[in-house]
Design a protein around this motif. Sequence first.
Motif, PDB file in Angstrom:
ATOM      1  N   VAL A  10     -23.517 -39.715   9.635  1.00 43.42           N
ATOM      2  CA  VAL A  10     -23.544 -41.182   9.632  1.00 43.42           C
ATOM      3  C   VAL A  10     -24.215 -41.669  10.907  1.00 43.42           C
ATOM      4  CG1 VAL A  10     -22.206 -43.303   9.409  1.00 43.42           C
ATOM      5  CG2 VAL A  10     -21.379 -41.197   8.343  1.00 43.42           C
ATOM      6  N   GLY A  11     -25.373 -42.314  10.759  1.00 48.43           N
ATOM      7  CA  GLY A  11     -26.102 -42.861  11.902  1.00 48.43           C
ATOM      8  C   GLY A  11     -27.346 -42.045  12.209  1.00 48.43           C
ATOM      9  N   GLY A  13     -29.288 -42.196  14.838  1.00 49.97           N
ATOM     10  CA  GLY A  13     -29.608 -42.488  16.241  1.00 49.97           C
ATOM     11  C   GLY A  13     -30.210 -41.271  16.916  1.00 49.97           C
ATOM     12  N   GLN A  14     -29.590 -40.870  18.013  1.00 48.51           N
ATOM     13  CA  GLN A  14     -30.176 -39.800  18.821  1.00 48.51           C
ATOM     14  C   GLN A  14     -29.670 -38.411  18.462  1.00 48.51           C
ATOM     15  OE1 GLN A  14     -32.753 -40.236  21.004  1.00 48.51           O
ATOM     16  NE2 GLN A  14     -32.661 -42.122  19.814  1.00 48.51           N
ATOM     17  N   GLY A 114     -27.491 -47.904   4.121  1.00 50.17           N
ATOM     18  CA  GLY A 114     -26.285 -48.699   3.894  1.00 50.17           C
ATOM     19  C   GLY A 114     -25.196 -48.366   4.898  1.00 50.17           C
ATOM     20  N   GLN A 115     -24.101 -49.115   4.751  1.00 48.12           N
ATOM     21  CA  GLN A 115     -22.956 -48.983   5.659  1.00 48.12           C
ATOM     22  C   GLN A 115     -21.989 -47.944   5.086  1.00 48.12           C
ATOM     23  OE1 GLN A 115     -21.553 -50.873   8.372  1.00 48.12           O
ATOM     24  NE2 GLN A 115     -19.629 -49.784   8.140  1.00 48.12           N
ATOM     25  N   ALA A 116     -21.714 -46.896   5.858  1.00 50.11           N
ATOM     26  CA  ALA A 116     -20.766 -45.870   5.394  1.00 50.11           C
ATOM     27  C   ALA A 116     -19.365 -46.194   5.883  1.00 50.11           C
ATOM     28  CB  ALA A 116     -21.196 -44.502   5.909  1.00 50.11           C
ATOM     29  N   PHE A 185     -33.289 -55.973  32.838  1.00 53.62           N
ATOM     30  CA  PHE A 185     -33.857 -57.206  32.271  1.00 53.62           C
ATOM     31  C   PHE A 185     -34.063 -58.258  33.365  1.00 53.62           C
ATOM     32  CE2 PHE A 185     -32.083 -55.778  28.061  1.00 53.62           C
ATOM     33  CZ  PHE A 185     -33.298 -55.772  27.381  1.00 53.62           C
ATOM     34  N   ASN A 271     -19.429 -48.651  17.403  1.00 49.55           N
ATOM     35  CA  ASN A 271     -19.511 -49.195  16.036  1.00 49.55           C
ATOM     36  C   ASN A 271     -18.490 -48.503  15.130  1.00 49.55           C
ATOM     37  OD1 ASN A 271     -21.714 -50.928  16.539  1.00 49.55           O
ATOM     38  ND2 ASN A 271     -23.165 -49.246  16.265  1.00 49.55           N
ATOM     39  N   GLY A 307     -22.423 -38.645  20.350  1.00 42.79           N
ATOM     40  CA  GLY A 307     -23.126 -39.794  20.932  1.00 42.79           C
ATOM     41  C   GLY A 307     -22.188 -40.844  21.499  1.00 42.79           C
ATOM     42  N   ALA A 314     -22.948 -42.242  27.538  1.00 40.50           N
ATOM     43  CA  ALA A 314     -23.450 -43.542  27.082  1.00 40.50           C
ATOM     44  C   ALA A 314     -24.961 -43.553  27.164  1.00 40.50           C
ATOM     45  CB  ALA A 314     -22.868 -44.651  27.947  1.00 40.50           C
TER      46      ALA A 314
HETATM   47  C1  LIG Z   1     -30.959 -52.193  26.647  1.00 41.14           C
HETATM   48  C2  LIG Z   1     -30.595 -50.745  26.649  1.00 41.14           C
HETATM   49  C3  LIG Z   1     -31.311 -49.854  27.421  1.00 41.14           C
HETATM   50  C4  LIG Z   1     -30.986 -48.505  27.430  1.00 41.14           C
HETATM   51  N1  LIG Z   1     -31.701 -47.660  28.212  1.00 41.14           N
HETATM   52  C5  LIG Z   1     -31.396 -46.352  28.238  1.00 41.14           C
HETATM   53  C6  LIG Z   1     -32.151 -45.442  29.023  1.00 41.14           C
HETATM   54  O1  LIG Z   1     -33.103 -45.823  29.685  1.00 41.14           O
HETATM   55  N2  LIG Z   1     -31.785 -44.134  29.010  1.00 41.14           N
HETATM   56  C7  LIG Z   1     -30.733 -43.678  28.272  1.00 41.14           C
HETATM   57  O2  LIG Z   1     -30.450 -42.480  28.296  1.00 41.14           O
HETATM   58  N3  LIG Z   1     -29.991 -44.521  27.527  1.00 41.14           N
HETATM   59  C8  LIG Z   1     -30.305 -45.835  27.492  1.00 41.14           C
HETATM   60  N4  LIG Z   1     -29.568 -46.678  26.709  1.00 41.14           N
HETATM   61  C9  LIG Z   1     -28.442 -46.123  25.935  1.00 41.14           C
HETATM   62  C10 LIG Z   1     -28.947 -45.459  24.665  1.00 41.14           C
HETATM   63  O3  LIG Z   1     -29.691 -46.360  23.897  1.00 41.14           O
HETATM   64  C11 LIG Z   1     -27.749 -44.952  23.862  1.00 41.14           C
HETATM   65  O4  LIG Z   1     -26.947 -44.168  24.693  1.00 41.14           O
HETATM   66  C12 LIG Z   1     -28.194 -44.112  22.669  1.00 41.14           C
HETATM   67  O5  LIG Z   1     -29.010 -44.846  21.803  1.00 41.14           O
HETATM   68  C13 LIG Z   1     -26.967 -43.592  21.945  1.00 41.14           C
HETATM   69  O6  LIG Z   1     -27.373 -42.889  20.824  1.00 41.14           O
HETATM   70  P1  LIG Z   1     -26.389 -42.667  19.616  1.00 41.14           P
HETATM   71  O7  LIG Z   1     -27.100 -41.698  18.751  1.00 41.14           O
HETATM   72  O8  LIG Z   1     -25.057 -42.309  20.079  1.00 41.14           O
HETATM   73  O9  LIG Z   1     -26.232 -44.086  18.891  1.00 41.14           O
HETATM   74  P2  LIG Z   1     -27.285 -45.186  18.421  1.00 41.14           P
HETATM   75  O10 LIG Z   1     -28.636 -44.946  18.963  1.00 41.14           O
HETATM   76  O11 LIG Z   1     -26.653 -46.500  18.688  1.00 41.14           O
HETATM   77  O12 LIG Z   1     -27.382 -44.962  16.838  1.00 41.14           O
HETATM   78  C14 LIG Z   1     -26.317 -45.179  15.986  1.00 41.14           C
HETATM   79  C15 LIG Z   1     -26.841 -45.518  14.602  1.00 41.14           C
HETATM   80  O13 LIG Z   1     -25.742 -45.556  13.675  1.00 41.14           O
HETATM   81  C16 LIG Z   1     -25.934 -46.617  12.757  1.00 41.14           C
HETATM   82  N5  LIG Z   1     -24.616 -46.960  12.206  1.00 41.14           N
HETATM   83  C17 LIG Z   1     -23.540 -47.408  12.893  1.00 41.14           C
HETATM   84  N6  LIG Z   1     -22.468 -47.529  12.094  1.00 41.14           N
HETATM   85  C18 LIG Z   1     -22.875 -47.138  10.851  1.00 41.14           C
HETATM   86  C19 LIG Z   1     -22.222 -47.023   9.594  1.00 41.14           C
HETATM   87  N7  LIG Z   1     -20.915 -47.295   9.460  1.00 41.14           N
HETATM   88  N8  LIG Z   1     -22.956 -46.606   8.538  1.00 41.14           N
HETATM   89  C20 LIG Z   1     -24.267 -46.299   8.670  1.00 41.14           C
HETATM   90  N9  LIG Z   1     -24.927 -46.370   9.839  1.00 41.14           N
HETATM   91  C21 LIG Z   1     -24.242 -46.792  10.920  1.00 41.14           C
HETATM   92  C22 LIG Z   1     -26.562 -47.699  13.601  1.00 41.14           C
HETATM   93  O14 LIG Z   1     -27.259 -48.620  12.806  1.00 41.14           O
HETATM   94  C23 LIG Z   1     -27.493 -46.884  14.499  1.00 41.14           C
HETATM   95  O15 LIG Z   1     -28.784 -46.756  13.954  1.00 41.14           O
HETATM   96  C24 LIG Z   1     -29.897 -48.037  26.661  1.00 41.14           C
HETATM   97  C25 LIG Z   1     -29.160 -48.914  25.864  1.00 41.14           C
HETATM   98  C26 LIG Z   1     -29.509 -50.259  25.849  1.00 41.14           C
HETATM   99  C27 LIG Z   1     -28.708 -51.180  24.990  1.00 41.14           C
END
Ligand SMILES: Cc1cc2nc3c(=O)[nH]c(=O)nc-3n(C[C@H](O)[C@H](O)[C@H](O)COP(=O)(O)OP(=O)(O)OC[C@H]3O[C@@H](n4cnc5c(N)ncnc54)[C@H](O)[C@@H]3O)c2cc1C
Length: 458
Positions: A10-11, A13-14, A114-116, A185, A271, A307, A314
Amino acid sequence: VNRSFDAIVVGAGQAGPPLVGRLTAAGMKVALVERHLVGGTCVNTGCTPTKAMVASAYAAHLARRAGDYGVRIAGDIAIDMPAVSARLQGIAAKSRRNNETWLAGMDGCTLIRGQARFLRPETMRVGDETITAPRIFLNVGGRATVPDMPGIGEIAILTNSSILQLTEVPKHLVVIGGSYIGLEFAQAFRRFGARVTVIEKGPRITAREDEDVSETLQEILEEEGIAFRLNAECIHFAQHADGIAAGIDCTDGEPDVIGSHVLMAVGRRPNTDDLGLDTAGVAHDGHGYITVNDKLETNVPGIWALGDCNGRGAFTHTSYNDYEIVAANLLDGGERRVTDRLPCYGLFVDPPLGRVGIGEAEARAKGHRIKVGKRAMTRVGRAVEKGEAKGFMKIVVDADSDAILGGAIIGPGGDEAVHVILDMMQAGQTATALSHTVHIHPTVAELLPTIAGELKPA
Ligand SMILES: Cc1cc2nc3c(=O)[nH]c(=O)nc-3n(C[C@H](O)[C@H](O)[C@H](O)COP(=O)(O)OP(=O)(O)OC[C@H]3O[C@@H](n4cnc5c(N)ncnc54)[C@H](O)[C@@H]3O)c2cc1C
């Protein structure tokens, strides 16, 4: 519809997409569920677009300073904000498309939009579909916290997502929160020509850094004309004839800051509120972070959390490392753990801050007797030659074992140079070993062996 898979992620992201890559390569049928944009926060509204924006701001800053280098620019420096925005959106969109193409070509991967939400520990609902798998990996990330400050409902608030859409430079940007996201920013928009005020409820910005780091960052940003209002105990908002009034009840100075735009940058929340965690019996803390052990397993067998949503990191690099840990343990017979990774991150103002390990204050609090090596950028040849001699570098060393405990570099290339300290720490090398290393001249990193050889009790 009801479909079964070997795994659900689910997700996108990274951590999610690379994990799907490994699982499908191992022959599994995997559902990847994404409710918004492939690439998640980092690609779409985080690292990628913000660093692209910081690059535009740097170009503006350097153009204004061209005379310092003997370069004359005829006429005024103008910011074409629609072009800045188009550039950063373009870079983010390309990265997102690359991710989408990669996933589309992945045998065994089904991308479901979609939303899981959990129905049972092995079953989730997405729209009108039910999907089941014996392994579920949660990579749901987080979003900007918008706290319930008085008056907040009466005004328009920008977050890290909406501020990236701006196609005009705000007259006066008020940034709530003096930490990483807010400061990046703040400086970028100041360099685009906005008046900028940073409001912080604590007594100093970047509260988790050592005081010398916080002070230096504030000085650098103040020199560029950014105003700071610290100790803002009770932040509240109201509409004002000239825009938005942010009431701050500070102990000194004007009680209100009148801005044209307000950016909320006071932290992130996971989330997980609409994921149905309680239905599946998945434990989480009071802030919604999913509880995991050192291998990122939740309390429910067959469910992992990776993540930002597990509260163990974070950053993009921590999320990606979570994927590496889970994949290695699951598919390669590995024994990798979260606690094996060193804390590290950057703050991408200019000059950037690179950080690894613990600072002086934390080292003392943990009972270390410490020695510190420190040097101002005014005494670093490369920084002087570049005309960017702001900031300092320091390393913190355990006085008894000579182990390197951490480091901070604010200065040109500080985000890169800090990896020297990081890699020595990862390799278990001492400060003495670092002091015997020969680095390339002239670089900022060149002085790290020097300061490692000039440690003083602190
Ligand atoms: C302005 C800003 C600048 C940043 N700069 C940096 C940086 O320079 N370096 C760095 O290391 N980090 C940075 N970060 C942090 C970085 O973006 C996050 O740590 C990283 O994206 C986390 O990855 P993740 O995979 O955990 O989650 P995310 O990238 O948030 O991905 C989660 C995904 O899950 C999806 N999702 C959530 N709930 C559901 C659900 N129930 N069903 C289906 N899909 C769902 C979301 O839509 C999303 O696409 C920054 C963050 C911000 C806000």
